[in-house]
Design an enzyme around this catalytic site. Structure first.
Site, PDB file in Angstrom:
ATOM      1  N   ALA A  11     -26.527  64.709  28.109  1.00 52.88           N
ATOM      2  CA  ALA A  11     -27.718  65.892  27.728  1.00 52.88           C
ATOM      3  C   ALA A  11     -28.662  65.366  26.992  1.00 52.88           C
ATOM      4  CB  ALA A  11     -26.791  67.340  26.942  1.00 52.88           C
ATOM      5  N   TYR A  12     -28.187  64.516  26.240  1.00 50.41           N
ATOM      6  CA  TYR A  12     -29.338  63.675  25.446  1.00 50.41           C
ATOM      7  C   TYR A  12     -30.090  62.774  26.327  1.00 50.41           C
ATOM      8  CZ  TYR A  12     -31.250  59.932  22.249  1.00 50.41           C
ATOM      9  OH  TYR A  12     -32.195  59.071  21.600  1.00 50.41           O
ATOM     10  N   LEU A  13     -29.765  62.002  27.036  1.00 50.74           N
ATOM     11  CA  LEU A  13     -30.340  61.045  28.006  1.00 50.74           C
ATOM     12  C   LEU A  13     -31.208  62.096  28.962  1.00 50.74           C
ATOM     13  CD1 LEU A  13     -28.124  58.229  28.843  1.00 50.74           C
ATOM     14  CD2 LEU A  13     -29.900  58.162  27.275  1.00 50.74           C
ATOM     15  N   LYS A  57     -34.238  63.161  26.873  1.00 52.22           N
ATOM     16  CA  LYS A  57     -35.350  61.932  26.814  1.00 52.22           C
ATOM     17  C   LYS A  57     -35.871  61.590  27.989  1.00 52.22           C
ATOM     18  CE  LYS A  57     -35.569  59.881  23.398  1.00 52.22           C
ATOM     19  NZ  LYS A  57     -36.669  60.300  22.252  1.00 52.22           N
TER      20      LYS A  57
END
Length: 211
Positions: free
Chosen positions: A122-124, A127
């Protein structure tokens, strides 16, 4: 001197970036912080600050002339869409409106293909979306994608390529130094690249992107 707005100035890497800028003869840092109590650290060093929240309207951060921007903010995994993605987009839009000359984005290795990640997907993804938005914004940009961040010493040496095809780590000190050097007019313009700890001086590594 150029005014450099640093989003995420109160973070571990953000503080290192601000302190490097403050020591520079070319750049004047403006620390963008979210809470009033975060101002004191920078005021004690006579560093300009501005209160602005990436989840809100960020136009107040541009009340003074901003020449370039460093996005080093992160939600720590709690609000990846709100901060890492949408917050970045808000700052990119405001930078465009205010004719910012360069936008340096602290991204992450793996942001090019978040669907392939085993962790932090989810973070990547957030980003990735922020990076793509910046690329299509028309702003001059450098997108810096480090491996895992450590608290190691500054070595001033890195391994750099548009795609390194390996995992690894790098100290926050070397990441901060790379981001600050990327602000220079003749360095890494409209470039996306990965960095890990290595044996090449940061300046020499960046020069490979600037020819």
């Amino acid at each position: 001197m150029e005014n450099i707005l640093v989003a995420g100035a109160n973070g571990t890497t953000g503080k290192k970036i601000v302190n490097l800028l403050n020591e520079s003869q070319y750049f004047n840092p403006i620390a963008m912080v979210r809470k009033e109590e975060q101002v004191a650290y920078f005021k004690a060093k006579n560093i300009d600050t501005v209160l602005a929240d990436l989840e809100q309207d960020v136009s107040v951060a541009f009340n003074n002339t901003i020449d370039k921007v460093v996005f080093a903010a992160g939600s720590g995994g709690k609000k990846v869409v709100e901060v890492d993605q949408e917050g970045a987009k808000r700052l990119i839009d405001a930078s465009n409106k205010n004719n910012v000359k360069k936008f340096v984005m602290l991204s992450s290795m793996g942001a090019d293909h978040p669907e392939q990640a085993e962790q932090l997907q989810a973070y990547l993804k957030a980003k990735h979306n922020a990076d793509e938005y910046l690329k299509s914004s028309g702003l001059n940009y450098s997108i810096v994608r480090p491996g895992s961040l450590t608290n190691g010493e500054l070595t001033n040496k890195i391994q750099l390529d548009t795609k390194l095809n390996r995992s690894g780590d790098i100290s926050r000190n070397d990441v901060a130094q790379t981001l600050v050097r990327s602000l220079n007019d003749d360095v890494a313009n409209n470039a996306t690249f990965e960095i890990l700890k290595g044996e090449t001086l940061i300046g020499d590594a960046l020069n490979t992107l600037s020819k």
